[in-house]
Motif scaffolding. Structure first.
Motif, PDB file in Angstrom:
ATOM      1  N   VAL A   1       6.420   5.587  -0.849  1.00  0.00           N
ATOM      2  CA  VAL A   1       4.938   4.608  -0.926  1.00  0.00           C
ATOM      3  C   VAL A   1       4.152   4.916   0.358  1.00  0.00           C
ATOM      4  CG1 VAL A   1       4.030   2.418  -1.314  1.00  0.00           C
ATOM      5  CG2 VAL A   1       6.164   3.156  -2.507  1.00  0.00           C
ATOM      6  N   GLN A   2       4.879   4.972   1.475  1.00  0.00           N
ATOM      7  CA  GLN A   2       3.945   5.106   2.740  1.00  0.00           C
ATOM      8  C   GLN A   2       3.411   6.480   2.842  1.00  0.00           C
ATOM      9  OE1 GLN A   2       5.122   4.198   6.565  1.00  0.00           O
ATOM     10  NE2 GLN A   2       7.062   2.920   5.860  1.00  0.00           N
TER      11      GLN A   2
ATOM     12  N   LEU B   1       0.351   6.330   0.158  1.00  0.00           N
ATOM     13  CA  LEU B   1      -0.750   5.425   0.848  1.00  0.00           C
ATOM     14  C   LEU B   1      -1.580   6.511   1.555  1.00  0.00           C
ATOM     15  CD1 LEU B   1       1.095   1.971   0.902  1.00  0.00           C
ATOM     16  CD2 LEU B   1      -0.797   2.562  -0.633  1.00  0.00           C
ATOM     17  N   ALA B   2      -0.893   7.140   2.820  1.00  0.00           N
ATOM     18  CA  ALA B   2      -1.413   7.835   3.658  1.00  0.00           C
ATOM     19  C   ALA B   2      -2.371   8.771   3.022  1.00  0.00           C
ATOM     20  CB  ALA B   2      -0.346   8.295   4.467  1.00  0.00           C
TER      21      ALA B   2
ATOM     22  N   ILE C   1       6.065   2.133   9.955  1.00  0.00           N
ATOM     23  CA  ILE C   1       5.093   1.982   9.279  1.00  0.00           C
ATOM     24  C   ILE C   1       3.820   2.624   9.442  1.00  0.00           C
ATOM     25  CG2 ILE C   1       3.675   0.573   7.441  1.00  0.00           C
ATOM     26  CD1 ILE C   1       5.775  -1.621   7.921  1.00  0.00           C
TER      27      ILE C   1
ATOM     28  N   SER D   1       3.838  -1.625  -5.924  1.00  0.00           N
ATOM     29  CA  SER D   1       4.922  -1.514  -5.297  1.00  0.00           C
ATOM     30  C   SER D   1       5.446  -2.945  -4.883  1.00  0.00           C
ATOM     31  CB  SER D   1       4.719  -0.790  -4.045  1.00  0.00           C
ATOM     32  OG  SER D   1       3.915  -1.295  -2.910  1.00  0.00           O
TER      33      SER D   1
ATOM     34  N   GLU E   1      -1.944   4.090   7.999  1.00  0.00           N
ATOM     35  CA  GLU E   1      -2.660   3.911   6.758  1.00  0.00           C
ATOM     36  C   GLU E   1      -2.254   2.741   5.834  1.00  0.00           C
ATOM     37  OE1 GLU E   1      -3.540   7.769   8.592  1.00  0.00           O
ATOM     38  OE2 GLU E   1      -1.716   6.867   8.058  1.00  0.00           O
ATOM     39  N   SER E   2      -0.785   2.771   5.869  1.00  0.00           N
ATOM     40  CA  SER E   2       0.028   1.755   4.917  1.00  0.00           C
ATOM     41  C   SER E   2      -0.137   0.498   5.524  1.00  0.00           C
ATOM     42  CB  SER E   2       1.428   1.930   4.911  1.00  0.00           C
ATOM     43  OG  SER E   2       1.717   3.169   4.559  1.00  0.00           O
TER      44      SER E   2
ATOM     45  N   LEU F   1      -1.787  -2.743   3.809  1.00  0.00           N
ATOM     46  CA  LEU F   1      -1.185  -3.856   3.761  1.00  0.00           C
ATOM     47  C   LEU F   1      -1.998  -5.220   4.293  1.00  0.00           C
ATOM     48  CD1 LEU F   1       1.745  -5.553   3.530  1.00  0.00           C
ATOM     49  CD2 LEU F   1       2.090  -4.646   6.306  1.00  0.00           C
TER      50      LEU F   1
ATOM     51  N   ILE G   1       7.509  -1.264   3.996  1.00  0.00           N
ATOM     52  CA  ILE G   1       7.390  -0.390   2.815  1.00  0.00           C
ATOM     53  C   ILE G   1       8.234   0.921   2.605  1.00  0.00           C
ATOM     54  CG2 ILE G   1       5.207   0.717   1.827  1.00  0.00           C
ATOM     55  CD1 ILE G   1       3.411  -1.071   3.326  1.00  0.00           C
TER      56      ILE G   1
ATOM     57  N   PHE H   1      -0.256  -0.153  -3.890  1.00  0.00           N
ATOM     58  CA  PHE H   1       0.576  -1.240  -3.144  1.00  0.00           C
ATOM     59  C   PHE H   1       0.843  -2.444  -3.801  1.00  0.00           C
ATOM     60  CE2 PHE H   1       0.418  -4.948  -0.453  1.00  0.00           C
ATOM     61  CZ  PHE H   1       1.589  -4.608   0.300  1.00  0.00           C
TER      62      PHE H   1
ATOM     63  N   ALA I   1      -5.220   3.566  -3.617  1.00  0.00           N
ATOM     64  CA  ALA I   1      -4.339   3.104  -2.598  1.00  0.00           C
ATOM     65  C   ALA I   1      -3.929   1.658  -2.600  1.00  0.00           C
ATOM     66  CB  ALA I   1      -4.720   3.467  -1.227  1.00  0.00           C
TER      67      ALA I   1
END
Length: 301
Positions: free
Chosen positions: A250-251, A254-255, A203, A56, A206-207, A211, A246, A53, A49
Motif C-alpha cells: 500500500v505504501q 501511495l508513494a 513508513i 486499506s 508520501e504515506s 495518513l 501501513i 488509504f 491516493a
C-alpha cells in the motif's frame, strides 16, 4: 489611500491594456488550458491516493458515533489522561482511535515509528535563510513557497530545520490539515516551531502525508489539542498518537500516486509561469520573440 491603501475604481479605468494579436492570445489560452488540465490530473491522482488509504483502513464502512454523552470512571478518564475537558471524551474520538488500532497491519505510538526533529536551530544575523510558515502550505501537501530573509529579520519561531523527505505537520488547532512533504528545493530551510517535523524508516513520506491528512488522523490530532488562548498539540500528546503500520504494498502505491500528483502540479505551475513570462516578453520586446521563447520552453515541460 492613507490608513488602508487600495485601488481606486476610477484609476483602474485608466490603466492601459495591451491588445495582443489573435494568434498570440490563442497561444496563451492553450498554455493556460494545458496548465489547468495538468492541475486537474494532479488532484485526481491525490484523490486516488486518499481513496486507496480509505479502503486499506476500512474507512468507507466506518460511521463514528454521534452520541453526545460518554460516561467514564475516574481511573479511565482524568486518572489516565489528566484531561478534564469534555470535548476530549466524545465517543466519536474513541471510535476513530479504535479504527486506527484495529488496522490489519498493526499500529504503534508515533514516537516509536517516527523520528521527531525538534532540536532548535540558532540563526546567524547576517546569513540568508529560506523560511517556511503556515501560509506556505498548499492544500495538496505541497510547499508553495517560502520567505527568504536574513537571520536577524526572521521571527523567533523560525527554529526548526527541514530536509528532503521530512513531513511537516501543523500543531495548531484550526490548521491541523496543513501538512506537507519537504522537497529538494526546500531542503535545509527553516520552519516555524508551530510545525512538528517527522520522518520514518518504516513508513515513507508520501504515506505519512496521506495518513496525517486523512479523516481518522485529523480527528485524533484534534482530540489531542489542549490549551486556552492558543489551542495546540503538546509534544507528549503528539508522540502518543496511534499510527497504523501501513503495509509495504500500500505504501508503494501511495508513494507512486502522490509523487505523480506533485509532478503534474509542478508542470501546471511551469506552464502558467511560461504564459506569464510570455506576456511580459511580448510587452517588453515583441510577440514574435515571446512566441519563439514559449515554444522553446514547452520542450522542457
Amino acid at each position: 489611500g492613507a490608513i488602508q491603501k487600495g485601488l481606486n475604481l476610477d484609476d483602474l479605468k485608466t490603466i492601459l491594456i495591451p491588445i495582443f494579436s489573435e494568434s498570440f492570445q490563442q497561444k496563451i489560452e492553450a498554455l493556460f488550458n494545458k496548465a489547468q488540465s495538468k492541475l486537474s490530473e494532479s488532484k485526481t491522482h491525490y484523490s486516488q491516493a486518499e481513496i486507496l488509504f480509505i479502503q486499506s483502513i476500512g474507512l468507507q464502512y466506518f460511521n463514528p458515533s454521534s452520541k453526545a454523552v460518554n460516561i467514564k470512571r475516574f481511573k479511565d478518564s482524568f486518572g489516565a489522561t489528566g484531561r478534564m475537558d469534555a470535548e476530549y471524551y466524545q465517543v466519536k474520538y474513541d471510535d476513530y482511535d479504535q479504527l486506527v488500532k484495529s488496522y490489519y497491519g498493526g499500529w504503534m505510538p508515533l514516537g516509536e515509528v517516527c523520528e521527531l526533529k525538534d532540536k532548535n536551530f540558532i540563526t546567524v544575523d547576517e546569513q540568508e535563510y529560506q523560511y517556511i510558515e503556515l501560509a506556505d502550505i498548499g492544500e495538496a501537501g505541497n510547499i508553495t513557497g517560502c520567505t527568504i530573509a536574513f537571520g536577524k529579520e526572521l521571527p523567533s519561531r523560525a527554529r526548526r530545520t527541514v530536509h528532503t523527505g521530512d513531513v511537516i505537520i501543523s500543531s495548531i488547532e484550526g490548521s491541523l490539515g496543513s501538512c506537507a512533504i519537504v522537497r529538494n528545493e526546500f531542503s535545509s530551510s527553516l520552519c516555524s516551531t508551530g510545525f512538528y517535523v517527522i520522518n520514518s524508516k518504516r513508513i515513507n513520506s508520501e504515506s505519512l502525508l496521506v495518513l496525517f491528512k486523512s479523516e481518522p488522523m485529523q480527528n485524533i490530532l484534534k482530540r489531542s489539542c489542549s490549551g486556552t488562548i492558543l489551542t495546540a498539540i503538546n509534544k507528549n500528546e503528539f508522540l502518543q498518537i496511534p499510527v497504523p503500520i501501513i503495509t509495504i504494498d500500500v505504501q508503494q502505491k501511495l508513494a507512486g500516486l502522490v509523487i505523480e500528483s506533485f509532478e503534474l502540479k509542478q508542470k501546471s505551475e511551469q506552464l502558467l509561469e511560461t504564459a506569464k513570462r510570455g506576456v511580459e516578453m511580448a510587452i517588453e520586446e515583441s510577440e514574435e520573440r515571446a512566441m519563439e521563447w514559449m515554444e522553446s520552453q514547452q520542450a522542457f515541460i
